[in-house]
Write an enzyme that holds these catalytic residues in place. Structure first.
Site, short mmCIF file in Angstrom:
data_model
loop_
_atom_site.label_atom_id
_atom_site.label_comp_id
_atom_site.label_asym_id
_atom_site.label_seq_id
_atom_site.Cartn_x
_atom_site.Cartn_y
_atom_site.Cartn_z
N LYS A 94 1.09 -1.23 0.07
CA LYS A 94 0.01 -0.11 -0.09
C LYS A 94 1.02 1.39 0.12
O LYS A 94 1.74 1.34 0.71
CB LYS A 94 -0.85 0.00 1.07
CG LYS A 94 -1.78 1.30 1.37
CD LYS A 94 -3.04 0.94 0.60
CE LYS A 94 -4.00 2.34 0.43
NZ LYS A 94 -3.47 3.04 -0.90
N GLN A 115 7.36 3.98 3.82
CA GLN A 115 5.75 3.66 3.93
C GLN A 115 5.55 2.28 4.71
O GLN A 115 4.55 2.24 5.38
CB GLN A 115 5.34 3.47 2.32
CG GLN A 115 3.80 3.47 2.33
CD GLN A 115 3.29 5.00 2.30
OE1 GLN A 115 3.74 5.82 1.54
NE2 GLN A 115 2.21 5.05 3.06
N LYS A 118 5.62 3.43 8.08
CA LYS A 118 4.40 4.50 8.52
C LYS A 118 2.96 3.67 8.43
O LYS A 118 2.14 3.74 9.43
CB LYS A 118 4.21 5.26 7.33
CG LYS A 118 3.13 6.29 7.50
CD LYS A 118 2.95 6.93 6.17
CE LYS A 118 4.02 7.73 5.47
NZ LYS A 118 3.88 8.39 4.35
N LYS A 130 5.45 2.01 -2.90
CA LYS A 130 5.36 3.41 -3.82
C LYS A 130 5.53 3.27 -5.00
O LYS A 130 6.28 2.33 -5.60
CB LYS A 130 6.54 4.36 -3.16
CG LYS A 130 6.14 5.86 -3.19
CD LYS A 130 5.35 6.31 -2.13
CE LYS A 130 4.64 7.70 -2.20
NZ LYS A 130 4.14 8.07 -0.95
N GLY A 169 -2.70 8.42 -4.06
CA GLY A 169 -2.30 9.57 -4.74
C GLY A 169 -0.86 9.88 -3.89
O GLY A 169 -0.65 9.56 -2.98
N ASP A 170 -0.11 10.91 -4.60
CA ASP A 170 1.03 11.56 -3.80
C ASP A 170 1.13 12.83 -4.74
O ASP A 170 0.33 13.20 -5.35
CB ASP A 170 2.24 10.51 -3.79
CG ASP A 170 3.22 11.18 -2.77
OD1 ASP A 170 3.23 10.90 -1.79
OD2 ASP A 170 4.27 11.71 -3.58
N THR A 213 -4.37 13.79 5.57
CA THR A 213 -2.89 13.88 5.63
C THR A 213 -2.67 15.11 6.30
O THR A 213 -1.90 15.02 7.52
CB THR A 213 -2.20 13.53 4.47
OG1 THR A 213 -2.59 12.57 3.72
CG2 THR A 213 -0.70 13.75 4.57
N ASN A 244 -2.34 19.21 -1.71
CA ASN A 244 -3.20 18.64 -0.83
C ASN A 244 -2.98 18.66 0.54
O ASN A 244 -3.78 19.15 1.48
CB ASN A 244 -3.49 17.28 -1.31
CG ASN A 244 -4.18 16.34 -0.57
OD1 ASN A 244 -3.69 15.88 0.59
ND2 ASN A 244 -5.57 15.92 -0.72
N SER A 382 -6.71 5.81 4.05
CA SER A 382 -6.90 4.96 2.73
C SER A 382 -7.19 3.51 3.31
O SER A 382 -7.91 2.91 2.41
CB SER A 382 -5.37 4.87 2.32
OG SER A 382 -5.41 6.07 1.16
#
Ligand code: NDP
Ligand code: 2IT
Length: 452
Positions: A94, A115, A118, A130, A169-170, A213, A244, A382
């Site tokens: 993810k 990630q 996290k 990622k 997204g990123d 976020t 964002n 998410s």
């Protein structure tokens, strides 16, 4: 060094550098974790015996592929796409997708590595990944972005699945891009499943995923301040970025009575001494999300200062929220921030502070929340979007607001649990806390699952 001994930091980093030439961001991210985790490994030899850190620093899979598409003039364009699947010990892969000209394998490896920690910190069952492409979305039409997303997904789809790997997204990838990628996945596979998060509300998106976020990074700041009996109210806040994460950090700072005074993009920053208000934020959302314009326009619209080619860290303020990109706070910037009165930093972006900057913040004993803890609210929601998709229901917004708030508090508490510092019972090392808490969860799962 024999295999019986835990390597020193220097030995570990030398091996890492040898195996990953030309990938400075990846080395930086792994080194920061090794600095704090090796001591824990020494105290718990099972993690060395099972070579957990060594295995975590070698992605499960690195996928690289060509992305061909037509621009509006009919030219054939070629980009490079990637998906890095770092670790799936605690759940399916993810993590976000980034479209930016600076994307390369090393940058995405650092992001996939971060990630993994996290996602473990959120308490939800998600592994780390990622992806992205070296596309510059600036100036591209909607039709060009659609064709690019379709071409990108035409290869990526075979590596994804709602129980395998679920992107989001990123930087450079928001609702528009997720929509186009979802459409192409559905067309190719003829399956309607939650294979991406950050979807539109009409087709399986979750309430507050967009906000999560930025809100989460401010909640983390709120929790750090609460621990020492303080609040965000009345504090001058420095925010970087204007996408964002930055927009929703500003929104939550305002809700908590703080005073945001800066925002930036890759061309420069604005300093609004009188404070960015809710009305001005609405202008920024329109400017950045609809017109896709530059932050300089804000200065013209509201008579604020604009500093071309600079980042906001020279402005006086107390709370800092870097929300743009990696390595945007250098050691020099950190020195200026400390002189100017910054007392706490909550990283909305991934690895925005260089190792020098982190050392300076920690040396000065200010509160410092690393991105893998402070910006985990996005991937946490998410995870909740995935649960809703699996159950084919949508939860109420108020419920998600509450869950996000609770999850951020739990992440803070997990960091606190492992972040104690010998000889200073008042200080929490949130970097150490986040790294060890994330590591322990993934490591114990890896040990249970054997050498795979
Ligand atoms: P957006 O694309 O919405 O916004 C990115 C912002 O950062 C833009 O203002 C952009 O300016 C600026 N920026 C990007 N690259 C650079 C650069 N090289 N130098 C200076 N400014 C730059 O992305 P997000 O807000 O989603 O992401 C921001 C950060 O937050 C990233 O580090 C991302 O990894 C992280 N993050 C995002 C999450 C999410 O849910 N979206 C979750 C957790 C972390 P410009 O308009 O000029 O490109
Ligand atoms: O860095 C990140 O945590 C993200 N870009 C969000 C990842 C996700 O899967 O929601």
């Amino acid at each position: 060094m024999t295999r019986d001994q835990v390597p020193t930091l220097q030995e570990f980093v030398e091996g890492l550098e040898k195996r990953n030439p030309g990938q400075p961001e990846f080395i930086q991210a792994v080194k920061e974790v090794a600095e704090t985790v090796l001591e824990h490994i020494r105290a718990n030899p099972k993690y060395h015996k099972h070579q957990i850190l060594e295995r975590l620093a070698e992605p499960d899979r690195v996928i690289s592929f060509r992305v061909c598409w037509h621009d509006d003039e009919g030219n054939v364009r070629v980009n490079r796409g990637y998906r890095i699947q770092n670790n799936n010990a605690i759940g399916p892969y993810k993590g976000g997708i980034r479209f930016h000209p600076t994307v390369n394998q090393g940058v995405l490896k650092f992001l996939a590595f971060e990630q993994t920690f996290k996602n473990a910190l959120t308490g939800l069952p998600m592994g780390g990944a990622k992806g992205g492409a070296n596309l510059d979305p600036k100036g591209k039409s909607d039709a060009e972005i659609m064709r690019f997303c379709q071409s990108f997904m035409s290869e990526l789809y075979r590596h994804l699945g709602e129980d395998t790997d679920i992107p989001a997204g990123d930087i450079g990838v928001g609702g528009r891009e997720i929509g186009y990628m979802f459409g192409q996945y559905k067309r190719i596979t003829n399956r309607y499943v939650g294979v991406l998060t950050g979807k539109g509300m009409e087709f399986g998106g979750s309430p507050i995923r967009i906000e999560a976020t930025g809100y989460g990074a401010v909640y983390f700041m709120e929790d750090m301040l609460k621990r020492i009996g303080e609040t965000v109210e009345g504090r001058t806040c420095l925010v970087s970025g204007s996408g964002n994460v930055a927009q929703h950090a500003v929104e939550k700072i305002l809700a908590l009575g703080g005073k945001p005074v800066t925002l930036s993009d890759s061309d420069g920053f604005i300093y609004d001494k009188s404070g960015i208000t809710t009305e001005k934020l609405a202008y920024i959302k329109e400017l950045k999300n609809k017109r896709r314009g530059r932050i300089e326009d804000y200065a013209k619209e509201f008579g604020a200062e604009y500093h071309a080619g600079k980042r906001p860290w020279s402005v006086p303020g107390e709370l800092a929220f870097p929300c743009a990109t990696q390595n945007e706070i250098t050691g020099e910037d950190a020195g200026v921030m400390l002189k100017n009165g910054v007392v706490a930093v909550s990283e909305g972006a991934n690895m925005p502070s260089t190792l020098d900057a982190v050392r300076l913040f920690q040396g000065a004993r200010i509160m410092f929340a690393p991105g893998k803890a402070a910006n985990a609210g996005g991937v946490a929601v998410s995870g909740l979007e995935m649960s809703q998709n699996s159950a084919r229901i949508t939860w109420k917004e108020a419920e998600l607001q509450r869950l996000l708030r609770d999850i951020m508090q739990e992440i803070h508490d997990r960091c606190q649990r492992y972040g104690g510092v010998a000889g200073d019972d008042k200080y929490i090392d949130y970097v150490k806390g986040a790294n060890i808490a994330g590591f322990v969860k993934v490591a114990d799962a890896m040990i249970a699952q054997g050498v795979v």
